[in-house]
Design a protein around this motif. Structure first.
Motif, PDB file in Angstrom:
ATOM      1  N   LEU A  18       6.807  30.981 -84.117  1.00 23.31           N
ATOM      2  CA  LEU A  18       5.438  31.505 -84.101  1.00 23.31           C
ATOM      3  C   LEU A  18       4.441  30.613 -84.844  1.00 23.31           C
ATOM      4  CD1 LEU A  18       5.987  35.358 -84.451  1.00 23.31           C
ATOM      5  CD2 LEU A  18       5.512  34.016 -82.396  1.00 23.31           C
ATOM      6  N   THR A  20       2.134  27.574 -84.404  1.00 24.56           N
ATOM      7  CA  THR A  20       1.586  26.879 -83.230  1.00 24.56           C
ATOM      8  C   THR A  20       1.703  25.365 -83.401  1.00 24.56           C
ATOM      9  OG1 THR A  20      -0.627  26.719 -84.175  1.00 24.56           O
ATOM     10  CG2 THR A  20      -0.123  28.723 -82.928  1.00 24.56           C
ATOM     11  N   GLU A  49       5.886  40.258 -83.305  1.00 25.95           N
ATOM     12  CA  GLU A  49       4.881  39.356 -82.719  1.00 25.95           C
ATOM     13  C   GLU A  49       3.786  40.112 -81.956  1.00 25.95           C
ATOM     14  OE1 GLU A  49       6.653  36.667 -79.939  1.00 25.95           O
ATOM     15  OE2 GLU A  49       4.713  35.845 -79.288  1.00 25.95           O
ATOM     16  N   GLY A  50       4.200  41.091 -81.171  1.00 29.02           N
ATOM     17  CA  GLY A  50       3.241  41.793 -80.317  1.00 29.02           C
ATOM     18  C   GLY A  50       2.425  42.840 -81.041  1.00 29.02           C
ATOM     19  N   TYR A  65      -5.529  31.478 -88.728  1.00 30.31           N
ATOM     20  CA  TYR A  65      -5.385  31.970 -87.351  1.00 30.31           C
ATOM     21  C   TYR A  65      -5.059  30.875 -86.346  1.00 30.31           C
ATOM     22  CZ  TYR A  65     -10.492  30.869 -87.163  1.00 30.31           C
ATOM     23  OH  TYR A  65     -11.730  30.278 -87.230  1.00 30.31           O
ATOM     24  N   ASN A  66      -5.287  29.634 -86.732  1.00 29.04           N
ATOM     25  CA  ASN A  66      -4.915  28.551 -85.818  1.00 29.04           C
ATOM     26  C   ASN A  66      -3.419  28.268 -85.839  1.00 29.04           C
ATOM     27  OD1 ASN A  66      -7.439  28.033 -84.793  1.00 29.04           O
ATOM     28  ND2 ASN A  66      -7.962  26.517 -86.372  1.00 29.04           N
ATOM     29  N   TYR A  67      -2.733  28.779 -86.839  1.00 26.34           N
ATOM     30  CA  TYR A  67      -1.346  28.345 -87.056  1.00 26.34           C
ATOM     31  C   TYR A  67      -0.281  29.390 -86.765  1.00 26.34           C
ATOM     32  CZ  TYR A  67      -4.269  25.015 -89.537  1.00 26.34           C
ATOM     33  OH  TYR A  67      -5.252  24.135 -89.856  1.00 26.34           O
ATOM     34  N   ILE A  68      -0.595  30.670 -86.970  1.00 26.79           N
ATOM     35  CA  ILE A  68       0.411  31.701 -86.718  1.00 26.79           C
ATOM     36  C   ILE A  68       0.033  32.441 -85.443  1.00 26.79           C
ATOM     37  CG2 ILE A  68       1.660  33.699 -87.634  1.00 26.79           C
ATOM     38  CD1 ILE A  68       0.955  32.763 -90.443  1.00 26.79           C
ATOM     39  N   ASP A  69       0.983  32.478 -84.514  1.00 27.56           N
ATOM     40  CA  ASP A  69       0.683  32.885 -83.141  1.00 27.56           C
ATOM     41  C   ASP A  69       0.692  34.409 -82.963  1.00 27.56           C
ATOM     42  OD1 ASP A  69       0.214  32.821 -80.460  1.00 27.56           O
ATOM     43  OD2 ASP A  69       2.180  32.054 -79.897  1.00 27.56           O
ATOM     44  N   VAL A  70      -0.240  35.080 -83.638  1.00 26.20           N
ATOM     45  CA  VAL A  70      -0.445  36.517 -83.429  1.00 26.20           C
ATOM     46  C   VAL A  70      -1.950  36.756 -83.330  1.00 26.20           C
ATOM     47  CG1 VAL A  70       1.640  37.267 -84.665  1.00 26.20           C
ATOM     48  CG2 VAL A  70      -0.517  36.952 -85.944  1.00 26.20           C
TER      49      VAL A  70
ATOM     50  N   GLY B 209      -3.400  43.343 -81.335  1.00 20.99           N
ATOM     51  CA  GLY B 209      -1.975  43.024 -81.235  1.00 20.99           C
ATOM     52  C   GLY B 209      -1.718  42.408 -79.872  1.00 20.99           C
ATOM     53  N   LYS B 210      -0.953  41.323 -79.860  1.00 18.28           N
ATOM     54  CA  LYS B 210      -0.727  40.567 -78.640  1.00 18.28           C
ATOM     55  C   LYS B 210      -0.079  41.403 -77.542  1.00 18.28           C
ATOM     56  CE  LYS B 210       1.503  36.450 -78.657  1.00 18.28           C
ATOM     57  NZ  LYS B 210       2.123  35.281 -79.317  1.00 18.28           N
ATOM     58  N   GLY B 211       0.776  42.343 -77.967  1.00 12.21           N
ATOM     59  CA  GLY B 211       1.465  43.191 -76.999  1.00 12.21           C
ATOM     60  C   GLY B 211       2.062  42.369 -75.890  1.00 12.21           C
ATOM     61  N   GLY B 212       1.763  42.713 -74.649  1.00 12.72           N
ATOM     62  CA  GLY B 212       2.314  41.983 -73.520  1.00 12.72           C
ATOM     63  C   GLY B 212       1.545  40.715 -73.194  1.00 12.72           C
ATOM     64  N   ARG B 216      -3.021  34.967 -77.387  1.00 12.84           N
ATOM     65  CA  ARG B 216      -3.434  35.848 -78.468  1.00 12.84           C
ATOM     66  C   ARG B 216      -4.955  35.855 -78.565  1.00 12.84           C
ATOM     67  NH1 ARG B 216      -3.341  32.783 -83.394  1.00 12.84           N
ATOM     68  NH2 ARG B 216      -3.674  30.595 -82.887  1.00 12.84           N
ATOM     69  N   ASN B 217      -5.505  36.863 -79.190  1.00 17.21           N
ATOM     70  CA  ASN B 217      -6.949  36.942 -79.388  1.00 17.21           C
ATOM     71  C   ASN B 217      -7.292  36.699 -80.847  1.00 17.21           C
ATOM     72  OD1 ASN B 217      -7.638  37.415 -76.732  1.00 17.21           O
ATOM     73  ND2 ASN B 217      -7.455  39.638 -76.924  1.00 17.21           N
ATOM     74  N   ILE B 218      -8.342  35.944 -81.053  1.00 16.88           N
ATOM     75  CA  ILE B 218      -8.809  35.648 -82.408  1.00 16.88           C
ATOM     76  C   ILE B 218     -10.283  36.015 -82.480  1.00 16.88           C
ATOM     77  CG2 ILE B 218      -9.202  33.831 -84.112  1.00 16.88           C
ATOM     78  CD1 ILE B 218      -6.939  32.239 -82.644  1.00 16.88           C
TER      79      ILE B 218
END
Ligand SMILES: Cc1ncc(C[n+]2csc(CCOP(=O)(O)OP(=O)(O)O)c2C)c(N)n1
Ligand code: SF4
Ligand SMILES: [Mg+2]
Lengths: 256, 363
Positions: A18, A20, A49-50, A65-70, B209-212, B216-218
């Motif tokens: 996770l 990036t 993650e989700g 936020y650029n580095y952790i993929d959530v 939350g990214k969910g499916g 991802r959204n920022i």
């Protein structure tokens, strides 16, 4: 550079899934990147993650936020715990954490932090205490040690002139809404492992609905301290840890 | 109609009822007179037990607006309410909300300023609401209710516009309308949007939350590359032009043959409509234009009136002269524009408005 193939049995570490591919902007010897990786590993290992919503601060880690993929929300300086409060209350099943520096959390965001903690919000704060304002060029922060030279304490922090430093985690530990609070570091491999365990424990505590959790990481700011990475680790050990000793400060349950 | 619910209520109370009934997801606020009844009413209604709406008393307006920022960033329908000094504390948050294009509703029940001022009504925050308050080039949609019914109706309208354009909406009321009791027709309870509906509506940008999702959204307002930030600003400005073209709302009262026109919003407009009737009885051809949206502002109808030969405008406001600048911009120097106002919580009566008109424009 030729690609070196590492055999699976020899592989001891890989970039967390996770994290990036964005090149990190942190200085060599900075703790931020190490803690990011630990958080990314914990989120992945816990299968979150989700359902993670992360809140980044204003400070060197503004670009976390650029580095952790959530999913991430970038908060105004100091406001992360207020932002996270609403996010968690509106999404009670999600994992919500803030990532904040000592300027963000213990200066401009003191009120937001204390009240989120006092209310017992089910959020986690990862608090990167490098005793300085890294991002703005190394000025004094509330956690700057007495005698420590910074851009705004060029002759060393003087209690009469600049006031005393304070221990955020110890102070928060007095609050009923706070159930897990620990101080860690990432300046040795052993400490990195301990810190990861603490982050995992905080995440589990939060998901269990057990109130506010904080992992303070006593961190290096090699650039702000004007030291090499190796010197910074040494300076942290010799100076910061006596004022900010490592270990769990509170492990409890919410009062009935 | 059988399910038509009519109640006698205070302006502040209806804000709470309207929020629950239009399916609001969360309210975050900090007590301040003259609007504390909004949160008090919500706490009494306990909507978390019925619709699931979250209500939270924050530790300051700095926090409540940032709670709104957090909730809005996840696509939820969230709001706060306050009065002037509290809204000053929210200015930073409003700038961030506007920059991130987050829909939300902020109610300002204005009281007299500057400083701690008074708890009595005022319209002294016109500049703050319409011209900024926070830093940077941004706008809020600003709605000015003039009755308890409009206090009710504009909650849902404010949210609808906020989501349509991804922009914070502000309901710019005042202490008098907040405290005033009038008949109000309540709308039927609407359900809150489901998580699936929110994903469908806001999934391209909201951080829930990214969910499916693969991507991802920022939600951020940080753009360190000059051309990137300028692009963001250009995008915002294009959106504002669209709003200015499509969402201007105003009401005219006896303007068709008017030789003089009062311009007033909210509480002042109520008073001015009585002035118009008094003037007409005296044979003075007076009209009233009431802006309902303060941003976007009804420049065009004012300009047209100037062009067709209206002899003078008077901007009537509970302040020392703020909206008058927009009236002047609208008429572009073609017509004299006067101002009449009181401060300190003093509310003028129709007679004094008429007297001011005579002194300023009819001499
Ligand atoms: C309202 C506001 N005031 C001041 C600043 C400038 N500023 C940016 S980061 C920062 C301090 C960050 O220090 P810290 O939280 O310790 O993070 P670090 O960079 O050390 O990780 C300051 C003062 C700002 N962005 N916003
Ligand atoms: S200035 Fe300090 S905190 Fe910031 S990236 Fe460099 S070492 Fe890290
Ligand atoms: Mg710092």
């Amino acid at each position: 550079m030729a690609e070196v193939e590492i055999k699976v049995e020899n592989l001891v570490y890989a970039k967390p899934r996770l994290i990036t591919d964005t090149v990190m902007h942190y200085c060599p010897g900075c703790s931020h990147g190490t803690v990011h990786k630990l958080i990314a590993e914990v989120i992945d290992e816990m299968g979150l993650e989700g359902k993670t919503i992360a809140v980044s601060p204003v400070g060197c880690s503004v670009f976390a936020y650029n580095y952790i993929d959530v999913d991430w929300i970038e908060a105004a300086h100091g406001r992360a715990c207020a932002v996270a409060t609403a996010v968690k209350r509106l999404h009670p099943q999600h994992m919500v954490f803030t990532y904040q520096g000592d300027g963000d959390l213990s200066a401009i965001g003191t009120a937001e932090t204390i009240h989120a903690a006092a209310r017992g919000e089910n959020i986690v704060t990862v608090f990167i205490n490098n005793a300085i304002y890294g991002m703005t060029g190394g000025q004094m922060s509330p956690t700057t040690l007495l005698g420590m030279k910074t851009a705004t304490t060029p002759y060393g922090r003087d209690a009469g002139l600049n006031g005393f430093p304070y221990k955020v985690s110890d102070m928060l530990a007095h609050l009923d809404g706070v159930t897990y609070i620990t101080r860690q570091s990432v300046h040795t491999p052993a400490n990195v492992r301990k810190c990861k365990k603490a982050i995992r424990k905080a995440f589990e505590n939060s998901l269990a609905g057990n109130g506010y959790s904080m992992v303070e990481v006593v961190a290096t700011c090699s650039s702000g301290w004007k030291l090499t990475p190796v010197e910074a680790n040494k300076w942290l050990e010799e100076n910061l840890l006596s004022v900010y000793p490592l270990g769990d400060i509170k492990c409890s349950n919410l009062p009935k | 109609m059988a399910d038509r619910e009519v109640k006698l209520m205070k302006g502040n109370e209806v804000i709470a009822h309207a929020a629950v009934r239009c399916g609001c997801d969360g309210y975050f606020g900090y007590p301040i007179t003259p609007q504390s009844e909004v949160m008090e009413t919500l706490m009494e209604l306990k909507p978390w037990e019925t619709t699931g709406m979250v209500v939270l008393q924050a530790e300051s307006e700095v926090s409540s607006i940032n709670m709104v920022y957090g909730g809005a960033a996840t696509g939820k329908k969230v709001m706060t309410s306050s009065s002037s000094p509290g809204v000053s504390l929210m200015s930073e948050g409003l700038s961030y909300l506007a920059a991130c294009e987050l829909p939300c509703l902020v109610v300002n029940c204005q009281r007299g300023g500057p400083g701690l001022g008074t708890i009595q009504p005022s319209q002294g925050d016109y500049f703050q609401a319409c011209k900024g308050g926070g830093h940077g080039d941004y706008h809020l949609i600003v709605l000015a209710p003039a009755s308890v019914q409009e206090m009710y109706d504009f909650v849902e309208l404010g949210f609808d516009l906020a989501f349509k354009y991804r922009i914070p909406s502000m309901l710019l009321a005042d202490g008098a309308i907040g405290q005033m009791m009038e008949k109000v027709v309540l709308s039927p309870q609407k359900p809150r949007r489901s998580d699936e509906q929110i994903v469908q509506e806001c999934g391209s940008w909201a951080a829930h939350g990214k969910g499916g999702r693969k991507q991802r959204n920022i939600v951020t307002s940080l753009f360190m590359q000059p051309d990137e930030l300028e692009e963001v600003n250009n995008h915002l400005q294009a959106k504002y032009r669209q709003i200015e073209a499509a969402e201007v709302r105003y009401e005219e009262f006896m303007c068709d043959d008017a030789e003089y026109v009062l311009v007033a919003f909210g509480l002042s407009a109520r008073i001015c409509s009585a002035t118009v009737e008094m003037a007409r009885e005296e044979g003075i051809k007076l009209g009233l234009l009431r802006p309902i949206t303060l941003y976007p502002y009804p420049y065009e109808p004012l300009k047209k009136m100037a062009e067709r030969g209206v002899k003078g405008f008077m901007s009537v406001e509970l302040n020392t002269g703020q909206m008058i600048e927009d009236v002047r911009l609208a008429v572009e120097g073609q017509t004299p524009v006067a101002h009449y106002g009181r401060t300190g919580g003093i509310i003028f009566n129709p007679e004094s408005v008429l007297e001011a008109l005579k002194n300023n424009l009819l001499k």
